[in-house]
Write an enzyme that holds these catalytic residues in place. Structure first.
Site, mmCIF file in Angstrom:
data_model
loop_
_atom_site.group_PDB
_atom_site.id
_atom_site.type_symbol
_atom_site.label_atom_id
_atom_site.label_comp_id
_atom_site.label_asym_id
_atom_site.label_seq_id
_atom_site.Cartn_x
_atom_site.Cartn_y
_atom_site.Cartn_z
ATOM 1 N N ALA A 184 47.661 25.553 49.176
ATOM 2 C CA ALA A 184 47.586 26.464 50.332
ATOM 3 C C ALA A 184 48.882 26.436 51.152
ATOM 4 C CB ALA A 184 46.396 26.075 51.201
ATOM 5 N N ASP A 226 41.819 11.495 57.694
ATOM 6 C CA ASP A 226 42.925 12.423 57.991
ATOM 7 C C ASP A 226 43.340 12.313 59.468
ATOM 8 O OD1 ASP A 226 44.546 14.941 57.233
ATOM 9 O OD2 ASP A 226 43.395 15.581 58.978
ATOM 10 N N LYS A 285 46.946 10.867 61.031
ATOM 11 C CA LYS A 285 47.755 11.616 62.005
ATOM 12 C C LYS A 285 48.014 10.770 63.255
ATOM 13 C CE LYS A 285 46.201 16.102 60.313
ATOM 14 N NZ LYS A 285 45.046 17.013 60.275
ATOM 15 N N GLY A 326 48.808 20.894 62.668
ATOM 16 C CA GLY A 326 49.024 22.202 62.024
ATOM 17 C C GLY A 326 50.154 22.967 62.683
ATOM 18 N N THR A 374 53.038 18.398 48.646
ATOM 19 C CA THR A 374 52.017 18.002 47.669
ATOM 20 C C THR A 374 50.853 17.341 48.421
ATOM 21 O OG1 THR A 374 53.032 15.837 47.281
ATOM 22 C CG2 THR A 374 53.792 17.644 45.887
HETATM 23 N N1 HSE Z 1 42.618 19.023 56.225
HETATM 24 C C1 HSE Z 1 43.445 19.045 57.385
HETATM 25 C C2 HSE Z 1 42.609 19.484 58.576
HETATM 26 C C3 HSE Z 1 44.584 19.989 57.157
HETATM 27 O O1 HSE Z 1 41.506 20.001 58.354
HETATM 28 O O2 HSE Z 1 43.011 19.299 59.710
HETATM 29 C C4 HSE Z 1 45.673 19.922 58.186
HETATM 30 O O3 HSE Z 1 46.279 18.657 58.254
#
Ligand code: HSE
Length: 328
Positions: free
Chosen positions: A10, A207, A211, A140, A82
């Site tokens: 994506a 995730d 971050k 993002g 990637t």
């Molecule tokens: N999978 C991640 C999210 C994508 O949903 O925030 C962006 O880092």
């Protein structure tokens, strides 16, 4: 400026489309996915590459690998997009190292290498006189690192609070607003390309924790690791919990917090009032920065999505073009 792109999921697709459609003075001279690669120093025909990827599942010549593109293509910046692996950082970590050693700038959205080896990679970039930029790894489309580096320069950052995972936020919003089950909402998030290749990274809070580690290491240079984050995901959350929160005019959000003075690094679902600035909808992310001079600043924007993430990558590319490539 010439770029090579590794990864045509994506994010890679979004970057390819945006670079091709906007007049940015950037040409794409190398592209690789996990199965194939293409190289052309005069600029690739990205339209036919994207069509091939869509139809056949791979983008180029199967005799060419990502490593070949790193070593043989003619480029100024490697765009490494990637999928994230939080345990090994691979294959992205090796790709980034190789490009930096070739004295190529790197722009990445890949969180694994940054969370595992931030210091090592920055040192390697410095030693080779090139830049390593990673705006797309956190928030993002939100320009969090540009804001910290430039807009808030000179401020002491006291704490960070954030909704850092778009997929979880999307799931929580859809469950609360539309009464969807957790599974239905997750399926939607995956279909729309928001979730990680392995969606357990999203729903188990990994995730968001990665971050938080990237933010903490960038801001405070603490050398914190993923294991230092106290983490709970949303995968065990029931619609009843959301209903109970609703009765109190509250809702549930997956909140990441870093407060160095309290030695706190945590990702967990929290019940918060609906009027709170961190209560954002859908795939939005929100990041509150507490500082000594500016006090409290909250940035809100799309936390996931192909074109939204491309925005952060292109911001980094143009930063490098203006500061390094045009001067060379
Ligand atoms: N999978 C991640 C999210 C994508 O949903 O925030 C962006 O880092």
């Amino acid at each position: 400026m010439k770029i090579a792109i590794l990864g045509l999921g994506a994010v890679g697709k979004g970057v390819t489309e945006m670079v091709a459609s906007k007049d940015l003075g950037i040409s794409i001279t190398g592209i690789a996915d996990s199965k194939s690669g293409c190289i052309d120093s005069s600029g690739l025909n990205t339209k036919s590459i994207l069509v091939k990827k869509q139809k056949k599942g791979f983008c180029g010549d199967k005799a060419l690998s990502a490593e070949d593109v790193i070593k043989k293509a003619d480029y100024d910046v490697l765009v490494e997009v990637t999928p994230t692996n939080a345990t090994t950082g691979e294959p992205g970590l090796s790709y980034i190292r190789q490009a930096l050693k070739r004295k190529k700038h790197v722009v990445t959205s890949n969180k694994g290498p940054l969370a595992l080896a931030y210091k090592e990679l920055q040192t390697l970039a410095k030693k080779n006189g090139v830049a390593l930029r990673f705006e797309a790894t956190v928030g993002g489309a939100i320009p969090i690192f540009h804001t910290l580096e430039h807009g808030l320069a000179g401020n002491e950052i006291l704490a960070i609070f954030g909704v850092l995972n778009g997929t979880c936020n999307y799931i929580l919003t859809r469950m609360a607003d539309e009464g969807l089950t957790y599974e239905q909402a997750l399926l939607e998030a995956r279909e729309m390309g928001y979730a990680e290749a392995d969606p357990t990274y999203d729903v188990q809070g990994i995730d968001a924790a990665i971050k938080l580690v990237i933010l903490a290491n960038t801001i405070w240079g603490d050398g914190v690791k993923l294991d230092d984050v106290n983490r709970t995901g949303i995968d065990l959350l029931t619609p009843d919990a959301l209903k109970l929160a609703e009765e109190e005019d509250c809702t549930i959000r997956l909140i990441a917090e870093a407060i160095p003075k309290k030695k706190l690094l945590r990702v967990a679902p929290r019940i918060i009032e609906k009027s709170h600035p961190l209560v954002v909808e859908g795939t939005l992310n929100a990041i509150t920065i507490e500082t000594d001079m500016a006090k409290e600043i909250t940035l809100i924007g799309k936390g996931a999505g192909s074109i939204e993430t491309a925005s952060a990558i292109i911001g980094d590319l143009l930063y490098i073009r203006d500061r390094y490539v045009e001067r060379a």
